[in-house]
Enzyme design. Structure first.
Site, PDB file in Angstrom:
ATOM      1  CG  ASP A 109      -2.114  -0.864   1.103  1.00  0.00           C
ATOM      2  OD1 ASP A 109      -2.194  -1.592   0.102  1.00  0.00           O
ATOM      3  OD2 ASP A 109      -2.965  -0.844   2.010  1.00  0.00           O
ATOM      4  CG  ASP A 110       0.111   3.882   2.213  1.00  0.00           C
ATOM      5  OD1 ASP A 110      -1.073   3.831   1.814  1.00  0.00           O
ATOM      6  OD2 ASP A 110       0.421   3.833   3.420  1.00  0.00           O
ATOM      7  CG  HIS A 160      -4.396   2.765  -1.057  1.00  0.00           C
ATOM      8  ND1 HIS A 160      -5.301   1.954  -0.422  1.00  0.00           N
ATOM      9  CD2 HIS A 160      -3.588   3.252  -0.070  1.00  0.00           C
ATOM     10  CE1 HIS A 160      -5.047   1.929   0.881  1.00  0.00           C
ATOM     11  NE2 HIS A 160      -4.012   2.726   1.122  1.00  0.00           N
ATOM     12  CG  HIS A 164      -4.079   7.355   2.358  1.00  0.00           C
ATOM     13  ND1 HIS A 164      -4.368   7.323   3.705  1.00  0.00           N
ATOM     14  CD2 HIS A 164      -3.626   6.126   2.045  1.00  0.00           C
ATOM     15  CE1 HIS A 164      -4.090   6.136   4.189  1.00  0.00           C
ATOM     16  NE2 HIS A 164      -3.638   5.368   3.189  1.00  0.00           N
ATOM     17  CG  HIS A 273       2.402   0.022   4.361  1.00  0.00           C
ATOM     18  ND1 HIS A 273       2.105  -0.920   5.337  1.00  0.00           N
ATOM     19  CD2 HIS A 273       1.270   0.760   4.198  1.00  0.00           C
ATOM     20  CE1 HIS A 273       0.847  -0.748   5.746  1.00  0.00           C
ATOM     21  NE2 HIS A 273       0.320   0.267   5.065  1.00  0.00           N
TER      22      HIS A 273
END
Length: 810
Positions: A109-110, A160, A164, A273
């Site tokens: 993620d991210d 995603h 955010h 991540h």
């Protein structure tokens, strides 16, 4: 052709013929369009930057999130598998899926991150496995090449969101916007789109609440499959590599031991991540986890590969691809612009602090120097005072009486430049000895001053505006520096007389803090760029050597001073020579005055740009004086709108306390400078209470003047003289003591007689009273100076002169 007979400039044309052929007419009002465009562009860039960088949080998924009510979440979802199709079952019921037994859907993620994502990809290639990267759209636009590399390595992408946010806590239209923007970013970077979504701040199925479910349902209607997690390595907490590896161990396995093919562990969706901070632990732990998984015989792959989904990534349409590229370029340019602005802001702040420190140090040193006389003997020779006047009936009496009352022998020449309000008649009617009135046809202020120089009887000259009143000792103090034969000109200390109201106070502060502190610095650095027209002393020899005053700029005083410096003369500042001048009493009048000053100063700077590469006194003017003016009076004011807009940006998107603290810090710095400058000038610090208010009105007006002047100069348009409205706020001095002994031996009209003004001022000649009364009441709309072609007139946007000011009166 005289100025009175010359026709006004034509309007509504793009070009006309002048002495140099066809010249382009540029409507000056286009500068407002240009400024507005730049401000809007900058504002949009800041809004984009604020939206993409600061509007929503970047807290890692699962960090401190609180679950709300979940009564509307179907049990098939809350107790189901991590891959959710909200309307994919029979009759539109929810449907879930999970990786096959013995398989692991590895997700990140991210990202993407320019540092950590490539290292993650290197580890995946080392172990010959693929993963699913749920990317943030804003990071994709900042790192499109890294995003493309993810896909090129055989991995797949998921959305995603763009910035955010928590999808469950924002309106439906923002959810759609977040998903659409992220999808476009992916399409622009890779040429593909994806149907996979991982909502920020999500974790397992049992953590889905009512708000989350509403967001998942909306995403399903827009074509997305939601992918939650079953196993969080908690690498976002950076607990250490061993802890991350332990968190990533699959239930039902023993590290290092191969699993039985008859009893495979349940498939898992593992969360790690690749962005959001230091991910060195994640990189190291991933290498160990993949080694461990392979030793255990587990299969690691993407979400689609481990769950058997059809390929979630498909070719983007040409429209989406080009829109995505446009989005990437807009954001890249926005980031670049903000980076440049950030460095400029830092540089401007450092320069402002250095300027304040250097100015105070220089003023302190200059103050000590003024304690010593200029020569062994004081300068006692008489001086000629030249008063150029055009329609100065409101203040000429006060100005002339203050000059007659000097405690030093003077000859006073009032050069009437074709006034239409009886200025010359009024000056003659006063009947003051030592005052000579010279009448001439209108030719502009430089022409009037040159006439005065030609008729001056003495070698020391003082030039004073017709709206200025001298202190009784001003001339004597002003000429003392001429004891040094190298001094060619002396700047006096001009003070604002009409200080009432905020505008008067602000100009008073500017004169004391800005102008006079700068002049002390210029004096020490031997690069004085301007001797003000209100109070300046000159050596006649120096003026004749440079050819007198030129007529090709609107700042004749600045042009003359620079010419003297380039000729090798020293120009100094004498703070004790005090003169009182009228300042504009309205914002409109102030604008016109400063517009002329600023434009004329830039004309003079351009005219004398050759001093930048010269040596000696000229080089000091060029590299010190012109450099200072360019930096602090042109470039930094041009950045002032950026500073204000950036401050608003900081209040909205950054820490407002930090922004307010910086502003208060600069205000404190200016206040301390003001207190010191007022102390040096012997002024009461009372007006400084208005200094904070000055930042919200006066400062903006001054930088808008600079912007308009720069655009006017770049456009090649010519600005005419703008005569300032007179208010008659100056008062003739009274009771000034014993007259100075007369000076004899000159022709009639040049006798030097400095007399006290009688206390019975009311007994002034009737003609003077008549003129003053008429000047205050008369309608001047028909006078020449109100016409669009008069050199002193208020500037008219329609009245543009493509030829140089020196040709105005040809």
């Amino acid at each position: 052709m005289s100025s009175a007979s010359r026709p006004t400039a034509p309007t509504g044309r793009t070009a006309r013929r002048g002495r140099r052929g066809i010249v382009r007419q540029v409507p000056l009002r286009t500068h407002w369009l240009l400024l507005g465009t730049l401000v809007v562009t900058l504002t949009l860039a800041l809004l984009i930057e604020g939206y993409t960088q600061h509007m929503f949080g970047s807290t890692p998924d699962g960090a401190g999130m609180v679950q709300g009510p979940s009564g509307s979440v179907p049990s098939a979802v809350s107790g189901g598998s991590p891959v959710i199709s909200p309307q994919g079952g029979p009759g539109g019921t929810p449907r879930t899926a999970r990786p096959r037994p013995g398989t692991i859907a590895l997700t990140f993620d991210d990202g993407p991150d320019p540092r950590w994502t490539p290292q993650i990809l290197a580890v995946l290639r080392k172990h010959d496995v693929h993963a699913t990267f749920f990317v943030i759209g804003e990071n994709v636009t900042a790192n499109p090449d890294v995003t493309a590399r993810i896909v090129a390595d055989g991995n797949e992408l998921g959305v995603h969101t763009f910035t955010h946010p928590n999808l469950g806590l924002i309106p439906a239209w923002q959810r759609t916007l977040q998903l659409r923007e992220a999808q476009l970013a992916i399409a622009g970077a890779t040429g593909d789109t994806t149907t996979l979504l991982r909502p920020p701040y999500s974790s397992g199925n049992d953590s889905v609440d009512d708000d989350d479910w509403a967001a998942i349902q909306q995403a399903g209607r827009e074509g997305y499959l939601t992918v939650l997690t079953t196993q969080d390595t908690e690498d976002w907490q950076r607990p250490g590599v061993p802890k991350i590896v332990a968190n990533g161990a699959i239930p039902g396995t023993v590290p290092g031991m191969r699993v039985s093919s008859r009893k495979l562990p349940a498939g898992q969706v593992v969360l790690m991540h690749d962005a959001g901070g230091d991910r060195s632990q994640s990189v190291a732990a991933l290498d160990q986890l993949l080694t461990q998984y392979q030793q255990e015989g587990l299969t690691v792959g993407t979400v689609s590969a481990t769950t058997g989904l059809s390929a979630p990534m498909t070719k983007a349409s040409p429209t989406d691809h080009w829109l995505g590229l446009a989005l990437i370029w807009v954001l890249l340019l926005s980031h670049w612009l903000l980076t440049v602005i950030g460095w400029f802001m830092i540089a401007a702040g450092v320069l402002s602090v250095l300027r304040a420190v250097v100015s105070v140090v220089a003023a302190r040193r200059h103050k000590r120097m003024t304690q010593y006389p200029w020569g062994e003997e004081p300068v006692t020779e008489p001086a000629t005072v030249i008063v150029p006047a055009y329609n100065e009936s409101a203040g000429i009496e006060a100005a002339v009486r203050s000059l007659v009352a000097q405690d030093h022998p003077v000859e006073i020449l009032v050069v009437d430049d074709g006034s239409s309000d009886g200025t010359a008649d009024l000056a003659e009617s006063l009947g003051l000895p030592g005052v000579r009135v010279i009448r001439k046809e209108n030719g502009g202020k430089p022409s009037a001053l040159n006439t005065g120089i030609a008729n001056a009887s003495f070698d020391l000259l003082v030039m004073v505006d017709g709206d200025t009143v001298f202190e009784p000792d001003a001339v004597r103090k002003l000429i003392q520096p001429f004891a040094d034969p190298g001094v060619g000109a002396v700047s006096g200390n001009a003070k604002v007389v009409n200080r009432g109201g905020l505008l008067g106070r602000w100009q008073h502060i500017e004169y004391v803090v800005g102008f006079n502190l700068d002049r002390r610095l210029f004096d020490l650095a031997e690069c004085m760029p301007t001797v003000p027209g209100a109070v300046g002393g000159f050596r006649k020899e120096a003026l004749l050597r440079v050819g007198g005053l030129a007529e090709d700029t609107l700042a004749e005083d600045t042009d003359l001073t620079m010419a003297l410096c380039r000729d090798g003369w020293r120009v100094v500042y004498e703070e004790g020579a005090v003169a009182w001048t009228e300042a504009p009493a309205s914002l409109g009048a102030l604008w016109k005055q400063r517009y002329r000053w600023c434009y004329g100063t830039m004309q003079a700077m351009w005219k004398h740009r050759g001093a930048m590469v010269q040596r000696g006194a000229a080089g000091k003017l060029g590299r010190r004086g012109l450099g200072y003016l360019l930096l602090f009076q042109v470039l930094l004011p041009l950045l002032a709108p950026v500073v204000d807009i950036f401050a608003l940006y900081g209040l909205v998107f950054l820490d407002p306390l930090h922004v307010i603290g910086l502003w208060l810090g600069f205000m404190l710095l200016q206040l301390l400078m003001g207190l010191y400058a007022f102390r040096l000038d012997g002024e009461s610090p009372g007006p400084l209470w208005s200094l904070p208010l000055q930042q919200f009105v006066y400062r903006q007006l001054m930088y808008l003047v600079v912007i308009q002047s720069v655009v006017t100069a770049v456009a090649g348009a010519r600005l005419r003289w703008q005569r300032m409205e007179r208010y008659g706020s100056l008062q003739a001095p009274t009771g000034l003591g014993v007259p100075v002994a007369g000076y004899t031996g000159h022709a009639a009209g040049t006798q030097l007689t400095n007399i006290p003004i009688p206390s019975q001022v009311a007994a002034a000649p009737p003609l003077a009273d008549t003129w003053l009364t008429e000047a205050a009441q008369v309608d001047r709309s028909g006078y020449a100076y109100e016409q669009a072609n008069y050199p002193y007139t208020v500037y008219d946007y329609r009245d543009q002169d493509p030829v140089g000011p020196s040709e105005w009166n040809a």
